[in-house]
Design an enzyme around this catalytic site. Structure first.
Site, mmCIF file in Angstrom:
data_model
loop_
_atom_site.group_PDB
_atom_site.id
_atom_site.type_symbol
_atom_site.label_atom_id
_atom_site.label_comp_id
_atom_site.label_asym_id
_atom_site.label_seq_id
_atom_site.Cartn_x
_atom_site.Cartn_y
_atom_site.Cartn_z
ATOM 1 N N ASP A 138 -13.961 5.742 2.512
ATOM 2 C CA ASP A 138 -12.791 5.734 3.389
ATOM 3 C C ASP A 138 -12.027 7.050 3.340
ATOM 4 O O ASP A 138 -11.476 7.496 4.338
ATOM 5 C CB ASP A 138 -11.872 4.571 3.014
ATOM 6 C CG ASP A 138 -10.734 4.409 4.005
ATOM 7 O OD1 ASP A 138 -11.001 4.390 5.212
ATOM 8 O OD2 ASP A 138 -9.569 4.310 3.574
ATOM 9 N N ASP A 139 -11.989 7.698 2.169
ATOM 10 C CA ASP A 139 -11.258 8.966 2.061
ATOM 11 C C ASP A 139 -11.908 10.055 2.901
ATOM 12 O O ASP A 139 -11.221 10.930 3.439
ATOM 13 C CB ASP A 139 -11.197 9.413 0.597
ATOM 14 C CG ASP A 139 -10.590 8.345 -0.287
ATOM 15 O OD1 ASP A 139 -9.445 7.966 -0.048
ATOM 16 O OD2 ASP A 139 -11.290 7.866 -1.201
ATOM 17 N N GLU A 193 -13.704 4.331 -2.719
ATOM 18 C CA GLU A 193 -12.282 4.625 -2.549
ATOM 19 C C GLU A 193 -11.740 5.474 -3.696
ATOM 20 O O GLU A 193 -11.904 5.139 -4.883
ATOM 21 C CB GLU A 193 -11.491 3.316 -2.482
ATOM 22 C CG GLU A 193 -10.059 3.471 -2.057
ATOM 23 C CD GLU A 193 -9.926 3.835 -0.588
ATOM 24 O OE1 GLU A 193 -8.998 4.595 -0.255
ATOM 25 O OE2 GLU A 193 -10.744 3.377 0.230
ATOM 26 N N ASP A 194 -11.100 6.585 -3.355
ATOM 27 C CA ASP A 194 -10.349 7.428 -4.296
ATOM 28 C C ASP A 194 -11.180 7.917 -5.478
ATOM 29 O O ASP A 194 -10.730 7.925 -6.632
ATOM 30 C CB ASP A 194 -9.093 6.697 -4.780
ATOM 31 C CG ASP A 194 -7.999 6.700 -3.724
ATOM 32 O OD1 ASP A 194 -8.246 7.201 -2.609
ATOM 33 O OD2 ASP A 194 -6.895 6.202 -3.993
ATOM 34 N N ASN A 207 -0.272 11.981 0.893
ATOM 35 C CA ASN A 207 0.585 10.899 0.449
ATOM 36 C C ASN A 207 0.427 10.720 -1.063
ATOM 37 O O ASN A 207 -0.516 11.252 -1.643
ATOM 38 C CB ASN A 207 0.253 9.602 1.215
ATOM 39 C CG ASN A 207 -1.205 9.195 1.094
ATOM 40 O OD1 ASN A 207 -1.787 9.232 0.010
ATOM 41 N ND2 ASN A 207 -1.802 8.803 2.198
ATOM 42 N N LYS A 240 -6.069 -2.227 -0.460
ATOM 43 C CA LYS A 240 -6.972 -2.071 0.683
ATOM 44 C C LYS A 240 -7.499 -3.423 1.155
ATOM 45 O O LYS A 240 -7.592 -3.697 2.359
ATOM 46 C CB LYS A 240 -8.149 -1.171 0.296
ATOM 47 C CG LYS A 240 -7.806 0.301 0.159
ATOM 48 C CD LYS A 240 -7.753 0.988 1.504
ATOM 49 C CE LYS A 240 -7.570 2.483 1.334
ATOM 50 N NZ LYS A 240 -7.565 3.229 2.597
ATOM 51 N N ALA A 261 -9.227 21.793 1.382
ATOM 52 C CA ALA A 261 -10.645 21.811 1.751
ATOM 53 C C ALA A 261 -11.436 20.867 0.857
ATOM 54 O O ALA A 261 -12.581 21.128 0.522
ATOM 55 C CB ALA A 261 -11.191 23.236 1.649
ATOM 56 N N GLY A 262 -10.797 19.745 0.498
ATOM 57 C CA GLY A 262 -11.480 18.742 -0.305
ATOM 58 C C GLY A 262 -12.247 17.767 0.563
ATOM 59 O O GLY A 262 -12.549 18.039 1.740
ATOM 60 N N ARG A 275 -9.078 10.052 -8.369
ATOM 61 C CA ARG A 275 -8.195 10.768 -7.432
ATOM 62 C C ARG A 275 -7.399 9.738 -6.634
ATOM 63 O O ARG A 275 -7.678 9.478 -5.475
ATOM 64 C CB ARG A 275 -9.015 11.659 -6.497
ATOM 65 C CG ARG A 275 -8.179 12.690 -5.738
ATOM 66 C CD ARG A 275 -8.986 13.350 -4.644
ATOM 67 N NE ARG A 275 -9.433 12.417 -3.635
ATOM 68 C CZ ARG A 275 -8.679 11.940 -2.643
ATOM 69 N NH1 ARG A 275 -7.401 12.291 -2.561
ATOM 70 N NH2 ARG A 275 -9.169 11.101 -1.755
ATOM 71 N N TYR A 302 0.850 -1.184 0.000
ATOM 72 C CA TYR A 302 0.000 0.000 0.000
ATOM 73 C C TYR A 302 0.886 1.235 0.000
ATOM 74 O O TYR A 302 1.957 1.216 -0.597
ATOM 75 C CB TYR A 302 -1.004 -0.045 1.166
ATOM 76 C CG TYR A 302 -2.209 0.822 0.858
ATOM 77 C CD1 TYR A 302 -3.022 0.520 -0.233
ATOM 78 C CD2 TYR A 302 -2.488 1.959 1.581
ATOM 79 C CE1 TYR A 302 -4.087 1.325 -0.581
ATOM 80 C CE2 TYR A 302 -3.559 2.767 1.244
ATOM 81 C CZ TYR A 302 -4.348 2.456 0.167
ATOM 82 O OH TYR A 302 -5.395 3.261 -0.182
ATOM 83 N N ASN A 306 -5.200 5.084 7.536
ATOM 84 C CA ASN A 306 -6.575 4.592 7.641
ATOM 85 C C ASN A 306 -6.653 3.114 7.983
ATOM 86 O O ASN A 306 -7.702 2.625 8.403
ATOM 87 C CB ASN A 306 -7.325 4.847 6.335
ATOM 88 C CG ASN A 306 -7.573 6.310 6.077
ATOM 89 O OD1 ASN A 306 -6.915 7.178 6.662
ATOM 90 N ND2 ASN A 306 -8.499 6.616 5.200
ATOM 91 N N SER A 324 -7.098 26.586 -2.348
ATOM 92 C CA SER A 324 -6.231 27.210 -3.349
ATOM 93 C C SER A 324 -6.514 28.690 -3.537
ATOM 94 O O SER A 324 -5.671 29.428 -4.069
ATOM 95 C CB SER A 324 -6.387 26.480 -4.693
ATOM 96 O OG SER A 324 -7.733 26.521 -5.127
#
Length: 550
Positions: free
Chosen positions: A260-261, A237-238, A400, A166, A294-295, A148, A95, A445, A328
């Site tokens: 999870d994000d 996920e992502d 990361n 994961k 701020a995502g 992402r 991972y 996580n 940003s």
């Protein structure tokens, strides 16, 4: 073909049945393997030692990743034993951070497929496609659309390494049997033109499909999962920020699912803050937290912090003002136009602020959390300014992989005069500074999502509630020993991860009972009930020839 019909190379090429050189002489004769293997029979422990030596002989972490994936394809039981017994060594390979590089290069490295790929053109037949998966009793599904991937951006179907990684951690850390885990990638194209044009990109070579067609695909996917795997937990996920919030809100009450994000990151970060307050004194109510970014991850953390403060009796309006965000454009304030919906609740009355150093100087936060993948954003000036007003400043550089980190552990300690309470998004080595020994640990996580999934699976809770993530965060923080805190560690060691997962699963189960969400009632000894069902990577205890002949 059923197990009892398998013989010879069919067994050696089956990752779930293959024992390689550990087959006994009787088994070799029974399965027609005696001419296919050299004479010596190796014990499982000897196989582990040999594989570890081969792993450590690889030149780079990417080579080690490829080696481990090859081992998984040959002998899954051996792979999981190595990962479980050497998690601190192998987790950064299977991972973060290595999985990021593996995803970027997976088109060139593509070998044996693992998991399911659902394409935008599959609308109308997704239920049929899920029937292609050979296992009926799937308990956990991790799905991504690759938009992402970590801090690396849109990798399309090359993001499949994330669900695979994961789920390897679900097995190693929470004992979910690997055949009950299903990785899925949703292929709607990619907006990364360089990938679309790459000679070995394995997915659809088109820009991303969005809007109604995208929703139709995901709606059908969710319904097909409910029908094919009715007991499964679905982990998002992502996904890109907009889709991450949208899909969670759209489906969390249609199927037991979580992101999870957003939620897992929030729980592990809240746990780190709670651990830090055991060192600083006071509590979460004494913190003012400034987020760089701020995502979905950042505001997800903020929402859980607010929920925790409100649960302790603080009015929500006051709780919201404990969290400030810098994106940003600058500080997220009430006077800004066209704020994304997930930022609006955190848009406070304040004069405009355009940069991080000025925001730290103006707001004087107690904690600085980086989740914007802005490499080196926590400069010496920023850390020094934070430390100028706090005895023990909290610095979480959570982006990361390592290449995206806001600062290193060594920088945080040195620039704060050894006073920072630090956590990172990727592994950090111990730091020696002016006679002090620090053991910073990753705000990973993995501390929470396997236990959350395990608790939901065991109770068959009808949904994954926000309160479960608060319960998980508190269980994680409360399980940290004083000897860890003395070394600056805000999370436990990975060699206790199964105990951590059981503790979190029990906390989730108790919360599910409290909320009336369970469909399977746990007994009084919840921890024992949870742990007794956990998968242990061992070759079958019943002699394989008997099991096959039966």
């Amino acid at each position: 073909m059923s197990d009892h019909a398998l013989r010879g190379q069919q067994i050696l090429h089956n990752q779930w049945l293959n024992r390689g050189s550990a087959f006994t002489h009787d088994e070799r004769r029974a399965y027609e393997l005696d001419a296919l293997l050299p004479a010596r029979v190796f014990a499982f422990e000897e196989q582990v030692a040999r594989s570890l030596a081969n792993l450590r002989r690889q030149a780079t972490d990417l080579d080690r990743y490829v080696y481990l994936q090859g081992l998984h394809s040959r002998n899954a039981t051996l792979f999981y034993r190595i990962v479980l017994e050497h998690l601190a060594e192998t987790m950064p390979i299977i991972y973060t951070p290595t999985v990021g590089e593996a995803c970027q290069k997976s088109g060139d490295l593509f070998g044996r497929s693992h998991g399911l790929y659902i394409e935008i053109h599959d609308v109308g037949r997704i239920g049929e496609l899920l029937q292609q998966w050979p296992h009926d009793d799937v308990e956990v599904i991790v799905v991504t659309d690759g938009e992402r991937i970590l801090g690396l951006g849109d990798l399309g179907v090359q993001g499949m390494g994330i669900p695979i990684g994961k789920l390897d951690l679900y097995t190693a850390c929470a004992g979910i049997a690997p055949e009950r885990c299903l990785p899925v990638t949703i292929d709607v194209g990619t907006d990364t033109a360089a990938l679309r044009d790459a000679p070995f990109y394995p997915g659809l070579q088109q820009p991303r499909v969005r809007g109604a067609a995208y929703d139709q695909l995901l709606d059908e996917f969710v319904e097909a999962v409910k029908d094919r795997f009715p007991h499964a937990v679905l982990q998002w996920e992502d996904f890109g920020t907009d889709n991450a919030f949208h899909l969670l809100a759209r489906h969390r009450h249609r199927i037991r699912s979580f992101n999870d994000d957003i939620q897992g990151t929030a729980a592990v970060t809240l746990a780190g803050l709670l651990s830090a307050t055991r060192i600083t004194g006071g509590g979460l109510a004494d913190q003012r937290i400034l987020f760089l970014g701020a995502g979905s991850a950042a505001t997800g953390i903020g929402e859980l912090i607010v929920a925790d403060l409100v649960a302790d009796g603080m009015p929500e309006a006051e709780a919201l003002r404990h969290c400030w965000f810098l994106d940003s454009t600058g500080l997220v304030t009430a006077g800004r136009d066209r704020l994304a919906s997930h930022k609006v609740r955190f848009a406070h009355e304040h004069a405009p602020v355009g940069d991080l150093l000025t925001a730290v100087r103006t707001l004087r936060p107690t904690a600085l959390i980086g989740v914007a993948a802005q490499t080196g954003a926590f400069t010496e000036q920023v850390i020094a300014e934070l430390a100028a007003h706090r005895d023990r400043p909290i610095v979480f550089a959570l982006s990361n992989p390592t290449s995206k980190a806001e600062c290193t552990a060594e920088q945080a300690y040195r620039w704060s005069g050894g006073r920072a309470l630090f956590a990172s998004g990727s592994p950090s080595a111990p730091v020696e500074w002016q006679g002090h020994h620090f053991e910073p640990r990753q705000a990973n996580n993995v501390y929470v999502f396997p236990g959350i999934g395990l608790g939901v699976i065991r109770t068959q809770a009808i949904c994954v509630s926000d309160e479960m993530f608060r319960a998980a965060a508190h269980a994680l923080a409360e399980g940290l020993g004083e000897h860890d805190l003395a070394k600056g560690a805000l999370y436990p060691t990975l060699d206790t991860i199964r105990d951590t997962s059981v503790r979190i699963a029990a906390a989730v189960a108790r919360e599910a009972v409290r909320q009336g969400l369970v469909t399977v009632q746990p007994p009084a000894d919840i921890e024992q009930w949870i742990s007794e069902a956990m998968y242990v990577p061992e070759y079958p205890r019943i002699p394989l020839e008997r099991r096959i002949n039966d």
